[in-house]
Scaffold this active site. Structure first.
Site, PDB file in Angstrom:
ATOM      1  N   GLU A 124       8.967  61.151 -32.313  1.00  0.00           N
ATOM      2  CA  GLU A 124       9.536  59.978 -32.990  1.00  0.00           C
ATOM      3  C   GLU A 124       8.404  59.028 -33.371  1.00  0.00           C
ATOM      4  O   GLU A 124       7.496  58.779 -32.558  1.00  0.00           O
ATOM      5  CB  GLU A 124      10.532  59.306 -32.046  1.00  0.00           C
ATOM      6  CG  GLU A 124      11.755  58.760 -32.717  1.00  0.00           C
ATOM      7  CD  GLU A 124      12.634  59.814 -33.366  1.00  0.00           C
ATOM      8  OE1 GLU A 124      12.441  60.108 -34.558  1.00  0.00           O
ATOM      9  OE2 GLU A 124      13.528  60.327 -32.672  1.00  0.00           O
ATOM     10  N   HIS A 125       8.457  58.531 -34.589  1.00  0.00           N
ATOM     11  CA  HIS A 125       7.408  57.645 -35.131  1.00  0.00           C
ATOM     12  C   HIS A 125       6.040  58.330 -35.164  1.00  0.00           C
ATOM     13  O   HIS A 125       5.012  57.666 -35.073  1.00  0.00           O
ATOM     14  CB  HIS A 125       7.353  56.316 -34.361  1.00  0.00           C
ATOM     15  CG  HIS A 125       8.545  55.443 -34.643  1.00  0.00           C
ATOM     16  ND1 HIS A 125       8.603  54.597 -35.731  1.00  0.00           N
ATOM     17  CD2 HIS A 125       9.736  55.329 -34.014  1.00  0.00           C
ATOM     18  CE1 HIS A 125       9.776  53.972 -35.727  1.00  0.00           C
ATOM     19  NE2 HIS A 125      10.485  54.409 -34.713  1.00  0.00           N
ATOM     20  N   THR A 126       6.060  59.634 -35.246  1.00  0.00           N
ATOM     21  CA  THR A 126       4.802  60.380 -35.374  1.00  0.00           C
ATOM     22  C   THR A 126       4.580  60.823 -36.820  1.00  0.00           C
ATOM     23  O   THR A 126       3.456  61.116 -37.204  1.00  0.00           O
ATOM     24  CB  THR A 126       4.815  61.644 -34.485  1.00  0.00           C
ATOM     25  OG1 THR A 126       6.068  62.291 -34.667  1.00  0.00           O
ATOM     26  CG2 THR A 126       4.623  61.304 -33.026  1.00  0.00           C
ATOM     27  N   SER A 142      20.660  58.034 -45.766  1.00  0.00           N
ATOM     28  CA  SER A 142      19.954  57.685 -47.010  1.00  0.00           C
ATOM     29  C   SER A 142      19.075  58.847 -47.477  1.00  0.00           C
ATOM     30  O   SER A 142      19.035  59.160 -48.666  1.00  0.00           O
ATOM     31  CB  SER A 142      19.152  56.399 -46.850  1.00  0.00           C
ATOM     32  OG  SER A 142      18.155  56.543 -45.880  1.00  0.00           O
ATOM     33  N   GLU A 186      12.634  56.004 -51.258  1.00  0.00           N
ATOM     34  CA  GLU A 186      12.851  55.129 -50.096  1.00  0.00           C
ATOM     35  C   GLU A 186      11.768  54.032 -50.050  1.00  0.00           C
ATOM     36  O   GLU A 186      12.057  52.870 -49.798  1.00  0.00           O
ATOM     37  CB  GLU A 186      12.804  55.992 -48.828  1.00  0.00           C
ATOM     38  CG  GLU A 186      13.208  55.282 -47.577  1.00  0.00           C
ATOM     39  CD  GLU A 186      14.660  55.512 -47.196  1.00  0.00           C
ATOM     40  OE1 GLU A 186      15.276  56.498 -47.634  1.00  0.00           O
ATOM     41  OE2 GLU A 186      15.184  54.674 -46.454  1.00  0.00           O
ATOM     42  N   ASP A 202      12.663  62.776 -42.421  1.00  0.00           N
ATOM     43  CA  ASP A 202      14.106  62.808 -42.703  1.00  0.00           C
ATOM     44  C   ASP A 202      14.416  63.623 -43.959  1.00  0.00           C
ATOM     45  O   ASP A 202      15.316  64.460 -43.973  1.00  0.00           O
ATOM     46  CB  ASP A 202      14.653  61.387 -42.886  1.00  0.00           C
ATOM     47  CG  ASP A 202      14.369  60.505 -41.687  1.00  0.00           C
ATOM     48  OD1 ASP A 202      13.949  61.036 -40.648  1.00  0.00           O
ATOM     49  OD2 ASP A 202      14.567  59.284 -41.802  1.00  0.00           O
ATOM     50  N   TYR A 209      10.084  48.254 -38.836  1.00  0.00           N
ATOM     51  CA  TYR A 209       9.567  49.612 -39.048  1.00  0.00           C
ATOM     52  C   TYR A 209       8.216  49.550 -39.761  1.00  0.00           C
ATOM     53  O   TYR A 209       7.237  50.168 -39.322  1.00  0.00           O
ATOM     54  CB  TYR A 209      10.577  50.416 -39.877  1.00  0.00           C
ATOM     55  CG  TYR A 209      10.168  51.856 -40.100  1.00  0.00           C
ATOM     56  CD1 TYR A 209      10.561  52.860 -39.225  1.00  0.00           C
ATOM     57  CD2 TYR A 209       9.379  52.221 -41.191  1.00  0.00           C
ATOM     58  CE1 TYR A 209      10.189  54.177 -39.418  1.00  0.00           C
ATOM     59  CE2 TYR A 209       8.998  53.534 -41.396  1.00  0.00           C
ATOM     60  CZ  TYR A 209       9.412  54.507 -40.513  1.00  0.00           C
ATOM     61  OH  TYR A 209       9.028  55.815 -40.712  1.00  0.00           O
TER      62      TYR A 209
HETATM   63  C1  GLA Z   1      13.003  56.889 -39.621  1.00  0.00           C
HETATM   64  C2  GLA Z   1      12.038  57.274 -40.736  1.00  0.00           C
HETATM   65  C3  GLA Z   1      11.288  58.552 -40.395  1.00  0.00           C
HETATM   66  C4  GLA Z   1      10.667  58.487 -39.010  1.00  0.00           C
HETATM   67  C5  GLA Z   1      11.685  57.998 -37.978  1.00  0.00           C
HETATM   68  C6  GLA Z   1      11.062  57.761 -36.636  1.00  0.00           C
HETATM   69  O1  GLA Z   1      14.034  57.827 -39.512  1.00  0.00           O
HETATM   70  O2  GLA Z   1      12.711  57.436 -41.957  1.00  0.00           O
HETATM   71  O3  GLA Z   1      10.323  58.825 -41.377  1.00  0.00           O
HETATM   72  O4  GLA Z   1       9.516  57.692 -39.014  1.00  0.00           O
HETATM   73  O5  GLA Z   1      12.307  56.796 -38.385  1.00  0.00           O
HETATM   74  O6  GLA Z   1      10.581  58.943 -36.097  1.00  0.00           O
END
Ligand code: GLA
Length: 383
Positions: free
Chosen positions: A31-33, A124, A156, A168, A218
Site C-alpha cells: 500500500e502506497h508503494t 473511479s 485521474e 488501481d 494523498y
Molecule cells: C489509491 C491510489 C493508488 C495507490 C493506493 C495506495 O488507491 O489510487 O495508486 O497509491 O491509493 O496504495
C-alpha cells in the site's frame, strides 16, 4: 444490471449501444508503494462499472450516470475539467485521446455499477478504464492495454487532481479470474499467480467512513516521499525512488531527514520488503505468515504513514482476538473505506455478525461486509 443500463441508453438516446465493463480492485499487500516505484499485489473483483456507448454523429458528448440519476453534456472541442465530479473521469480519458492526436467524435453513454463509492475499491479507476477501453473500440485506435492504463491514470491526475500511482487502473484493466497480480511499478513487469486460499475467504469490511483522496493528504504523502528521496539521493546517488532505499541507508540518514518524512519513508521501505516476503509466503502456501504481514502493514499505515482512522483501526484491532481471522488491514488510499480480512470460510457469518455488532456499538455506524471474488479485468460485454 447491464439490461437496465442498456434500457436507459435506448430511452435517452435511442439506437443500439455497445457495452463494456471494468472492475473495482482489492490489494492484498503493497500500500502506497506504487508511486514509489515499488511492488503491489492487487486483484480485480466481482464488482464493476458497466457502460453502454455509441457514436452520435454530433460534435457533443452526452453522458448519464444511472445510479446518480444525473446527466451531463459538453461539446467535443470544449472538453476541460468541470464541476461535475463523475464526468471528470470520463472527460479526463477523452482528453488523453485528444492529446494523442485522435479527433474526438461525439458519443452518448450511460454507465452504472455495483462498486460502492468511497469504499476504497477504485470505482473511479474502473470508470476510467471502462471508458479508455470503450473509446479505443469506438474510434478504432487499437491501443495496447498498458497505454490505456496510463491514460486512465493521467485522467485521474489531470481531471481529478489526485496524483495517484498506477495500481488501481492496472488492476482494473489486467485482472484475471482467481489470480493476484504481482506488479513491479517501476518496470511495469507483472505476473498473474493463482491464489490458493484453501478454506479461507477474502472479506471486506466497509467502515462507511468516506475518504476523499483529493483532500490533499494523498498528494501530501507523495510529496513527503519525494522529499525523502531527494535527501537520500544526496548521500546515495544510486537512489532514484524509495524503492531503491535499503533500511540501513535510511537509518544512516535519520538525522538529515525531517522526522515526519523519516516516518513516511520508513513505512514505504519496509512495505516494499514485505511484499517480496509475502510473495514467497504465498508460494509456500503460508497463509498464516501472510496474515501476520497484513497486521504489520496496518500498523505501519496507521502509525508511520498516518493514513488510517479510528474506525479502520477498530475494525483491524477487533480481529486480533478472533482465531479464525488470519490477517486484516486497512486497504487502499486510506482515511476510510474498507479493511481486507482473511477469514475461515466456515466462520464468515459468525465473523460478519460479531464485527458488525462491535463496530456499531463502538462507532454508531452500520458496517457492510463484502465477500469478494477475484475476476477478469476490463472487457467488452458480448450479448
Ligand atoms: C489509491 C491510489 C493508488 C495507490 C493506493 C495506495 O488507491 O489510487 O495508486 O497509491 O491509493 O496504495
Amino acid at each position: 444490471m447491464h439490461k437496465n443500463i442498456k434500457q436507459k441508453f435506448k430511452s435517452l438516446y435511442g439506437g443500439e449501444p455497445t457495452l463494456f465493463r471494468s472492475p473495482g480492485r482489492i490489494n492484498l499487500l503493497g500500500e502506497h508503494t506504487d508511486y514509489n516505484e515499488g511492488y503491489v499485489l492487487p486483484a480485480a473483483i466481482d464488482k464493476e462499472i458497466i457502460c453502454a456507448i455509441a457514436p452520435n454523429g454530433m460534435p457533443v458528448i452526452r453522458l448519464h450516470a444511472l445510479d446518480l440519476g444525473n446527466s451531463f453534456e459538453i461539446e467535443v472541442d470544449k472538453i476541460k475539467p468541470t464541476d461535475s465530479g463523475w464526468a471528470n473521469y470520463i472527460l479526463g480519458v477523452a482528453a488523453q485521446y485528444r492529446k494523442m492526436g485522435v479527433t474526438i467524435q461525439g458519443f452518448d453513454a450511460v454507465f452504472g455499477g455495483d462498486i460502492p463509492l468511497g469504499a476504497g475499491l477504485s470505482s473511479s479507476a474502473a470508470l476510467e478504464c471502462a471508458f479508455a477501453y470503450a473509446l479505443d473500440q469506438l474510434w478504432n485506435t487499437q491501443l495496447q492495454k498498458l497505454e490505456m492504463v496510463k491514460m486512465a491514470q493521467m485522467a485521474e491526475h489531470e481531471y481529478a487532481g489526485v496524483k495517484c500511482g498506477i495500481m488501481d487502473q492496472f488492476a482494473s484493466m489486467f485482472g484475471k479470474k482467481d489470480h493476484v497480480i504481482q506488479l513491479d511499478c517501476r518496470s511495469l513487469d507483472y505476473s498473474h499467480f493463482k491464489i490458493a486460499l484453501h478454506d479461507f475467504e477474502l472479506i471486506l469490511c466497509d467502515s462507511h467512513v468516506k475518504h476523499s483522496l483529493t483532500s490533499s493528504a494523498y498528494n501530501e504523502r507523495r510529496e513527503q516521499c519525494e522529499e525523502g528521496t531527494r535527501i537520500l539521493k544526496g548521500q546515495f546517488p544510486e537512489i532514484n525512488s524509495l524503492r531503491d532505499v535499503k533500511p540501513e541507508q535510511l537509518i544512516a540518514m535519520k538525522e538529515a531527514v525531517d522526522p515526519l518524512v523519516y516516518k513516511r519513508c520508513s513505512y514505504v521501505v519496509h512495505e516494499n520488503l514485505r511484499v517480496l516476503k509475502a510473495v514467497e509466503m504465498l508460494d509456500a502456501d503460508d497463509l498464516k505468515g501472510f496474515g501476520e504481514l497484513m497486521y504489520t502493514t496496518h500498523h505501519g499505515l496507521s502509525i508511520d504513514y498516518e493514513v488510517s482512522c479510528p474506525e479502520l483501526d477498530f475494525l483491524v484491532n477487533f480481529t486480533e482476538t478472533l482465531e479464525f481471522v488470519l490477517g486484516s488491514r486497512m486497504m487502499g488510499g486510506g482515511f476510510g473505506g474498507c479493511s481486507i480480512n482473511i477469514v475461515k470460510s466456515s466462520q464468515v457469518e459468525e465473523f460478519i455478525d460479531k464485527i458488525s455488532k462491535a463496530y456499531k456499538q463502538n462507532t454508531g455506524i452500520d458496517m457492510s461486509a463484502y465477500r469478494v471474488k477475484i475476476e477478469n479485468g476490463t472487457s467488452k460485454i458480448s450479448e
